[in-house]
Design a protein around this motif. Sequence first.
Motif, mmCIF file in Angstrom:
data_model
loop_
_atom_site.group_PDB
_atom_site.id
_atom_site.type_symbol
_atom_site.label_atom_id
_atom_site.label_comp_id
_atom_site.label_asym_id
_atom_site.label_seq_id
_atom_site.Cartn_x
_atom_site.Cartn_y
_atom_site.Cartn_z
ATOM 1 N N GLU A 1 0.832 -1.206 0.000
ATOM 2 C CA GLU A 1 0.000 0.000 0.000
ATOM 3 C C GLU A 1 0.867 1.256 0.000
ATOM 4 O O GLU A 1 0.582 2.219 -0.717
ATOM 5 C CB GLU A 1 -0.930 -0.009 1.209
ATOM 6 N N LEU A 2 1.937 1.239 0.803
ATOM 7 C CA LEU A 2 2.841 2.388 0.847
ATOM 8 C C LEU A 2 3.507 2.603 -0.513
ATOM 9 O O LEU A 2 3.619 3.742 -0.987
ATOM 10 C CB LEU A 2 3.896 2.195 1.925
ATOM 11 N N ALA A 3 3.921 1.515 -1.147
ATOM 12 C CA ALA A 3 4.528 1.620 -2.478
ATOM 13 C C ALA A 3 3.547 2.247 -3.464
ATOM 14 O O ALA A 3 3.916 3.108 -4.280
ATOM 15 C CB ALA A 3 4.974 0.242 -2.965
ATOM 16 N N GLY A 4 2.272 1.828 -3.391
ATOM 17 C CA GLY A 4 1.249 2.397 -4.271
ATOM 18 C C GLY A 4 1.009 3.870 -4.010
ATOM 19 O O GLY A 4 0.844 4.665 -4.942
ATOM 20 N N GLN A 5 1.005 4.249 -2.733
ATOM 21 C CA GLN A 5 0.802 5.659 -2.381
ATOM 22 C C GLN A 5 1.974 6.526 -2.835
ATOM 23 O O GLN A 5 1.785 7.680 -3.233
ATOM 24 C CB GLN A 5 0.595 5.768 -0.868
ATOM 25 N N ILE A 6 3.173 5.962 -2.817
ATOM 26 C CA ILE A 6 4.342 6.687 -3.318
ATOM 27 C C ILE A 6 4.234 6.868 -4.830
ATOM 28 O O ILE A 6 4.543 7.938 -5.373
ATOM 29 C CB ILE A 6 5.643 5.943 -2.935
ATOM 30 N N LEU A 7 3.788 5.831 -5.523
ATOM 31 C CA LEU A 7 3.597 5.929 -6.973
ATOM 32 C C LEU A 7 2.610 7.033 -7.332
ATOM 33 O O LEU A 7 2.784 7.741 -8.328
ATOM 34 C CB LEU A 7 3.102 4.592 -7.532
ATOM 35 N N LYS A 8 1.577 7.180 -6.511
ATOM 36 C CA LYS A 8 0.553 8.207 -6.763
ATOM 37 C C LYS A 8 1.012 9.603 -6.348
ATOM 38 O O LYS A 8 0.333 10.590 -6.644
ATOM 39 C CB LYS A 8 -0.725 7.849 -5.987
ATOM 40 N N GLY A 9 2.133 9.679 -5.651
ATOM 41 C CA GLY A 9 2.607 10.966 -5.168
ATOM 42 C C GLY A 9 1.955 11.411 -3.882
ATOM 43 O O GLY A 9 2.117 12.552 -3.441
ATOM 44 N N LYS A 10 1.202 10.499 -3.237
ATOM 45 C CA LYS A 10 0.509 10.845 -1.996
ATOM 46 C C LYS A 10 1.454 10.846 -0.794
ATOM 47 O O LYS A 10 1.196 11.526 0.206
ATOM 48 C CB LYS A 10 -0.637 9.859 -1.742
ATOM 49 N N LYS A 11 2.515 10.058 -0.861
ATOM 50 C CA LYS A 11 3.460 9.991 0.245
ATOM 51 C C LYS A 11 4.884 10.049 -0.283
ATOM 52 O O LYS A 11 5.165 9.640 -1.409
ATOM 53 C CB LYS A 11 3.261 8.709 1.071
ATOM 54 N N LYS A 12 5.779 10.553 0.572
ATOM 55 C CA LYS A 12 7.201 10.624 0.249
ATOM 56 C C LYS A 12 7.985 9.881 1.329
ATOM 57 O O LYS A 12 7.658 9.988 2.520
ATOM 58 C CB LYS A 12 7.665 12.076 0.152
#
Length: 330
Positions: A275-286
């Motif tokens: 999930e974290l990897a997906g959120q990073i892909l979306k630019g939601k998390k760094k």
Amino acid sequence: MKRMYAFIAIILIFLGFAYFKEGGLVTKEKTPTVGILTLMHQPALDQIHKGVVAGLAKEGYHDGKNIKIDYQNAQGDQSNLKTMSSKLVNNNSNVLVGITTPAAQALANTTTKIPIVLGAVTDPKSAGLVKDNKHPGGNISGVSDQAPLEEQLELIQSFMPNLKTLGIIYTSSDNSAVTEEKKFVQLCKEKHVNLKTYSISNSNDLNQVSQEMMTQVDAVFVPTDNTIAGAMQTLVKNADAARKPIFPTVDTMVKDGGVATYSVNQYKLGVQSGELAGQILKGKKKTATTPIQYIRHGEPTLNLKQARKLGLHIPASFLRDAQKNGEVFK
């Protein structure tokens, strides 16, 4: 003059086509790639891998449809990790996932730019992967597999109220195992539990060291240790011969012959990482500003057959908890 107009028109058409092509209006966006690197095949690590794929799917990224997952397995050979890390980086992965500390360290040594998500790294700071577990500050963040050690010790004591000597065995080159061994030694001192420690360099040492250990302890605790998890049959064989129970930190190791644990669910850990990897892909998390995540409470897991074979008293409350909230192997 007409020829000049025609020539200009052709140039304008060509430039317009080039513009739209560069703007992505006539070409599809490049499919993102997630590179996954793991040290070896073993049940717990395989569960994390499955969880990562499921976590990416929960974020809308499905392998073969709108994402490419490049999975690399070093097959237990750490010399393969450097080569595989370079391959994942050179293949322009958008996000990297490191399953186990050695895999994560290999990725970290290869790139400081591509985001790296940790799966199954107990203490990222002590492993030299982040500046601080709460404030990583670089291209790395992720999920810790830190076992709930106090719960583990209380569980062992509930099964063995007359315990005199507890043994712990771990791999000296495994950062996760070493981290938990140090914490567990301190915990046993605070709780006035007599603890003997045993270490191995690799799986070849396990048979001899564990045979010696069984003559000196009443029960065995195994921290989060990939080497021992991969050679669990050897440890179980020697423990069974001495009729000594094993209390590991991982549910799959209970299934393989341990007695009981409060385990960090490896699949769920993988899901969080995905999930974290997906959120990073979306630019939601760094990664730099995302704290290391922890699973604070373990799930109860019981090998009922093994406990009965060793003649252990099974705490009724733990049995109910495992039946209701965890897993019971019969």
